[in-house]
Write a protein that holds these residues in place. Sequence first.
Motif, mmCIF file in Angstrom:
data_model
loop_
_atom_site.group_PDB
_atom_site.id
_atom_site.type_symbol
_atom_site.label_atom_id
_atom_site.label_comp_id
_atom_site.label_asym_id
_atom_site.label_seq_id
_atom_site.Cartn_x
_atom_site.Cartn_y
_atom_site.Cartn_z
ATOM 1 N N ALA A 229 0.258 -3.888 -5.907
ATOM 2 C CA ALA A 229 0.065 -3.355 -4.555
ATOM 3 C C ALA A 229 1.405 -3.136 -3.865
ATOM 4 O O ALA A 229 1.604 -2.145 -3.156
ATOM 5 C CB ALA A 229 -0.807 -4.309 -3.743
ATOM 6 N N ASP B 261 1.862 0.530 -3.065
ATOM 7 C CA ASP B 261 1.347 0.599 -1.690
ATOM 8 C C ASP B 261 -0.142 0.943 -1.696
ATOM 9 O O ASP B 261 -0.631 1.723 -0.863
ATOM 10 C CB ASP B 261 2.125 1.643 -0.881
ATOM 11 C CG ASP B 261 1.956 1.427 0.625
ATOM 12 O OD1 ASP B 261 1.645 0.275 1.012
ATOM 13 O OD2 ASP B 261 2.093 2.383 1.388
ATOM 14 N N ASP B 262 -0.866 0.340 -2.666
ATOM 15 C CA ASP B 262 -2.290 0.613 -2.855
ATOM 16 C C ASP B 262 -3.108 -0.408 -2.057
ATOM 17 O O ASP B 262 -3.082 -1.609 -2.349
ATOM 18 C CB ASP B 262 -2.642 0.521 -4.347
ATOM 19 C CG ASP B 262 -4.053 1.002 -4.640
ATOM 20 O OD1 ASP B 262 -4.955 0.720 -3.825
ATOM 21 O OD2 ASP B 262 -4.257 1.627 -5.697
ATOM 22 N N GLU B 263 -3.853 0.074 -1.058
ATOM 23 C CA GLU B 263 -4.649 -0.817 -0.209
ATOM 24 C C GLU B 263 -5.782 -1.487 -0.983
ATOM 25 O O GLU B 263 -6.158 -2.629 -0.688
ATOM 26 C CB GLU B 263 -5.230 -0.025 0.970
ATOM 27 C CG GLU B 263 -4.194 0.415 1.994
ATOM 28 C CD GLU B 263 -3.564 -0.761 2.718
ATOM 29 O OE1 GLU B 263 -4.254 -1.793 2.892
ATOM 30 O OE2 GLU B 263 -2.381 -0.664 3.097
ATOM 31 N N ASP B 264 -6.332 -0.776 -1.970
ATOM 32 C CA ASP B 264 -7.422 -1.361 -2.765
ATOM 33 C C ASP B 264 -6.931 -2.566 -3.558
ATOM 34 O O ASP B 264 -7.631 -3.583 -3.670
ATOM 35 C CB ASP B 264 -8.006 -0.319 -3.712
ATOM 36 C CG ASP B 264 -8.801 0.753 -2.964
ATOM 37 O OD1 ASP B 264 -9.220 0.475 -1.826
ATOM 38 O OD2 ASP B 264 -8.989 1.851 -3.533
ATOM 39 N N ASP C 164 -4.481 -10.844 4.825
ATOM 40 C CA ASP C 164 -3.080 -10.449 4.665
ATOM 41 C C ASP C 164 -2.404 -11.344 3.635
ATOM 42 O O ASP C 164 -1.456 -12.067 3.935
ATOM 43 C CB ASP C 164 -2.355 -10.555 6.013
ATOM 44 C CG ASP C 164 -2.965 -9.632 7.048
ATOM 45 O OD1 ASP C 164 -3.424 -8.544 6.662
ATOM 46 O OD2 ASP C 164 -3.006 -10.016 8.227
#
Length: 371
Positions: free
Chosen positions: A85, A89-92, A3
């Motif tokens: 990110a 909101d891109d998890e990668d 995180d």
Amino acid sequence: MADTSRPDLAALASRLDEVEGYLHIEELRGKVSELEAKSAEPGFWDNAEAARAVMEQLSAARDSVAGIESAREKLEDASAALELADETDDEDLLAEAAHLAESLEHDLSELELSSWFTDELDHGDAIVTVTPGQGGLEAQDWCEMLFRMYQRYCERRGWKVTVNDAEPGEVIGLDRATFTVSGRNAYGMLRAEQGVHRLVRISPTDAKKRRQTTFAGVEVLPVLPDDVEVEIDPNDLRIDVYHASGHGGQGVNTTDSAVRITHLPTGIVVTCQNERSQLQNKAFAMSVLRSRLYEMELARRAEELDELRGPKHDIGFGNQIRSYVLYPYQLVKDLRTGVETGNVDSVLDDGDLDPFIVGYHRWLVGGGRDS
């Protein structure tokens, strides 16, 4: 650091700034330029020994500068990935930022460790000797277990290991193991291992399967550069040759290739038998003798306990620096720093010693002292 957040990266950036200060990075860049210019001068290689010393200094300085620059790049890349990110909101991208931050944290630990080594000898090679202590034949088995553990650790770090003397025990294990470790910061790192190591387990040789406590001692010496002068009077030496009895390859037991050197004024005895040549064995034994006499001279000048070897204790109860418990529970614990793990196999079988070694140096820099 799955995180990863901006505070995480801010903390890493602060650590990186501190490391740059420790290493005096701008001075190092200047040193690289200076040594590169020196190495390009006509006749530089006329004195091969001096040239090699300069090239070693240049390589070490370049590595430190490259390490800092690589850390800066990772920090910038992690910050950029985290910013994108947040926007998309891109998890990668978030995973990429976390991966870069984790890698940066590892790199910073290595750079911090190197910055703590202030003695020139810390950056050089090491001579490690493991000897059995209290515990009889089981202690010889423990000696061999530690010997293998250190070999695995050196493999993990990419260091070269040269076995100089491995004397088999009476029935099992080793009565002594001496090896040279060649690699960046080898002595600085491995001096954390100097001291008494305690093993608690079910005895493998006891039919009643009783618990056994055994001990082994680890001595770590620096390989002295040729420009460190240690006067040794040849008349003070007794040199014996004999048949080697350890692992040395075909023919090792058929000639008097093993060498034992006794320094008569101090009683220091050094042996080497794993080289095929008597001359090679003698040369290594002399290098160990030089290192041990150097230690004694440091202690005499300082009028205090040996500064490199540390306090001299019996290899037995009450003097251990680390305990390895295999029964009735599993735990490896460093008694100086409190660093511990329940994954005994990772330590003994895989040589995962970095948490203990890094922890020791962090403890030492923080004001810890060997008892």
